[in-house]
Design a protein around this motif. Structure first.
Motif, mmCIF file in Angstrom:
data_model
loop_
_atom_site.group_PDB
_atom_site.id
_atom_site.type_symbol
_atom_site.label_atom_id
_atom_site.label_comp_id
_atom_site.label_asym_id
_atom_site.label_seq_id
_atom_site.Cartn_x
_atom_site.Cartn_y
_atom_site.Cartn_z
ATOM 1 N N ALA A 179 -7.653 3.648 -14.798
ATOM 2 C CA ALA A 179 -7.634 4.052 -16.390
ATOM 3 C C ALA A 179 -8.807 3.534 -17.078
ATOM 4 O O ALA A 179 -9.136 4.023 -18.227
ATOM 5 C CB ALA A 179 -6.294 3.258 -16.726
ATOM 6 N N TRP A 180 -9.314 2.180 -16.647
ATOM 7 C CA TRP A 180 -10.672 1.997 -17.273
ATOM 8 C C TRP A 180 -11.490 2.983 -17.270
ATOM 9 O O TRP A 180 -12.411 3.105 -18.312
ATOM 10 C CB TRP A 180 -10.941 0.509 -16.774
ATOM 11 C CG TRP A 180 -12.416 0.058 -17.336
ATOM 12 C CD1 TRP A 180 -13.282 -0.352 -16.596
ATOM 13 C CD2 TRP A 180 -12.528 -0.424 -18.484
ATOM 14 N NE1 TRP A 180 -14.597 -0.747 -17.251
ATOM 15 C CE2 TRP A 180 -13.933 -0.767 -18.332
ATOM 16 C CE3 TRP A 180 -12.050 -0.368 -19.628
ATOM 17 C CZ2 TRP A 180 -14.716 -0.894 -19.680
ATOM 18 C CZ3 TRP A 180 -12.638 -0.663 -20.814
ATOM 19 C CH2 TRP A 180 -14.009 -0.921 -20.821
ATOM 20 N N ARG A 181 -11.869 3.344 -16.086
ATOM 21 C CA ARG A 181 -12.877 4.572 -15.976
ATOM 22 C C ARG A 181 -12.793 5.445 -16.810
ATOM 23 O O ARG A 181 -13.856 6.089 -17.409
ATOM 24 C CB ARG A 181 -13.004 4.841 -14.444
ATOM 25 C CG ARG A 181 -14.416 5.873 -14.191
ATOM 26 C CD ARG A 181 -14.293 5.979 -12.669
ATOM 27 N NE ARG A 181 -13.116 6.483 -12.076
ATOM 28 C CZ ARG A 181 -12.675 7.687 -12.101
ATOM 29 N NH1 ARG A 181 -13.426 8.785 -12.843
ATOM 30 N NH2 ARG A 181 -11.721 8.082 -11.535
ATOM 31 N N GLN A 233 -7.522 -4.557 -21.039
ATOM 32 C CA GLN A 233 -7.102 -3.264 -20.530
ATOM 33 C C GLN A 233 -6.087 -3.828 -19.334
ATOM 34 O O GLN A 233 -6.122 -4.928 -18.922
ATOM 35 C CB GLN A 233 -7.798 -2.620 -19.738
ATOM 36 C CG GLN A 233 -9.014 -1.849 -20.666
ATOM 37 C CD GLN A 233 -8.669 -1.118 -21.488
ATOM 38 O OE1 GLN A 233 -7.689 -0.332 -21.356
ATOM 39 N NE2 GLN A 233 -8.751 -1.618 -22.780
ATOM 40 N N GLU A 289 -13.696 4.889 -24.995
ATOM 41 C CA GLU A 289 -15.043 4.236 -25.491
ATOM 42 C C GLU A 289 -15.596 3.670 -24.177
ATOM 43 O O GLU A 289 -16.921 3.785 -24.477
ATOM 44 C CB GLU A 289 -14.338 2.967 -26.201
ATOM 45 C CG GLU A 289 -15.472 2.306 -26.990
ATOM 46 C CD GLU A 289 -14.908 1.353 -27.913
ATOM 47 O OE1 GLU A 289 -15.755 0.488 -28.024
ATOM 48 O OE2 GLU A 289 -13.522 1.238 -28.088
ATOM 49 N N HIS A 290 -15.051 3.585 -22.962
ATOM 50 C CA HIS A 290 -16.013 3.232 -21.772
ATOM 51 C C HIS A 290 -16.705 4.502 -21.370
ATOM 52 O O HIS A 290 -17.876 4.364 -20.867
ATOM 53 C CB HIS A 290 -14.919 2.738 -20.678
ATOM 54 C CG HIS A 290 -15.691 2.078 -19.532
ATOM 55 N ND1 HIS A 290 -15.136 2.741 -18.361
ATOM 56 C CD2 HIS A 290 -16.810 1.552 -19.409
ATOM 57 C CE1 HIS A 290 -16.078 1.933 -17.577
ATOM 58 N NE2 HIS A 290 -16.993 1.451 -18.085
ATOM 59 N N GLN A 291 -15.910 5.815 -21.492
ATOM 60 C CA GLN A 291 -16.859 6.603 -21.251
ATOM 61 C C GLN A 291 -18.244 7.047 -22.136
ATOM 62 O O GLN A 291 -19.260 7.479 -21.411
ATOM 63 C CB GLN A 291 -15.939 8.239 -21.483
ATOM 64 C CG GLN A 291 -14.934 8.327 -20.509
ATOM 65 C CD GLN A 291 -15.629 8.807 -19.090
ATOM 66 O OE1 GLN A 291 -16.054 9.970 -19.185
ATOM 67 N NE2 GLN A 291 -15.079 8.034 -17.974
ATOM 68 N N HIS A 322 -11.309 5.467 -19.837
ATOM 69 C CA HIS A 322 -11.216 5.236 -21.120
ATOM 70 C C HIS A 322 -12.126 5.671 -22.243
ATOM 71 O O HIS A 322 -13.438 5.696 -21.969
ATOM 72 C CB HIS A 322 -11.346 3.645 -21.373
ATOM 73 C CG HIS A 322 -10.860 3.114 -22.645
ATOM 74 N ND1 HIS A 322 -11.597 3.051 -23.921
ATOM 75 C CD2 HIS A 322 -9.681 2.243 -23.029
ATOM 76 C CE1 HIS A 322 -11.170 2.677 -24.858
ATOM 77 N NE2 HIS A 322 -10.018 2.088 -24.492
ATOM 78 N N SER A 353 -5.296 1.004 -12.415
ATOM 79 C CA SER A 353 -6.024 0.235 -13.517
ATOM 80 C C SER A 353 -7.439 0.431 -13.708
ATOM 81 O O SER A 353 -7.754 0.434 -14.653
ATOM 82 C CB SER A 353 -5.722 -1.272 -13.368
ATOM 83 O OG SER A 353 -4.365 -1.676 -13.308
ATOM 84 N N LEU A 355 -13.094 -5.168 -24.474
ATOM 85 C CA LEU A 355 -12.319 -4.034 -24.126
ATOM 86 C C LEU A 355 -11.850 -4.038 -22.825
ATOM 87 O O LEU A 355 -10.676 -3.880 -22.835
ATOM 88 C CB LEU A 355 -13.093 -2.661 -24.496
ATOM 89 C CG LEU A 355 -12.249 -1.559 -24.589
ATOM 90 C CD1 LEU A 355 -11.251 -1.466 -25.498
ATOM 91 C CD2 LEU A 355 -13.049 -0.352 -24.967
ATOM 92 N N SER A 356 -12.589 -4.421 -21.749
ATOM 93 C CA SER A 356 -11.977 -4.446 -20.537
ATOM 94 C C SER A 356 -11.032 -5.583 -20.167
ATOM 95 O O SER A 356 -10.169 -5.347 -19.673
ATOM 96 C CB SER A 356 -13.027 -4.553 -19.551
ATOM 97 O OG SER A 356 -13.816 -5.657 -19.570
#
Length: 108
Positions: free
Chosen positions: A68-70, A38, A74-76, A72, A65, A34-35
């Motif tokens: 935004a990833w942090r 991004q 699903e990442h949360q 996201h 960037s 997923l990363s």
């Protein structure tokens, strides 16, 4: 990994895994994939570690960037699972890389 074009962000993560790792590899593989999808993702390097420690550096084009990833969704969820189950501890260092250079001796 090839040299990157500065400036960019380097995120250095050191983590100590718990003994409860059921499902961890699948979740970790999903987060890596997923990363990589991004915007602003530049790459990652796994570093040598001992025992149940992991070390990785993840590179991002800029702070936006990375943010935004942090954030996201699903990442949360994955980060929450990490804190509640998979990690005993982790340290994260975020650095702005302003200059990069290298050397490689010619074969011969």
């Amino acid at each position: 990994m090839a040299l990157l074009e500065p400036p960019y962000i380097a995120v250095y993560i050191t983590s100590t895994l718990s003994d409860d790792l059921d499902g961890y590899d699948e979740l970790n593989d999903r987060m890596v994939k997923l990363s990589e999808e991004q915007p602003g993702y530049l790459g990652r390097e796994s570093l040598p570690a001992e025992g149940n420690e992991e070390r990785v550096v993840i590179y991002w084009a800029d702070a936006e960037s990375l943010k935004a990833w942090r954030l996201h969704p699903e990442h949360q969820v994955a980060m929450r699972a990490g804190r509640e189950r998979y990690y005993l501890s982790y340290d994260i260092r975020v650095a702005s890389v302003e200059r990069e250079y290298g050397f490689q001796r010619a074969a011969g």
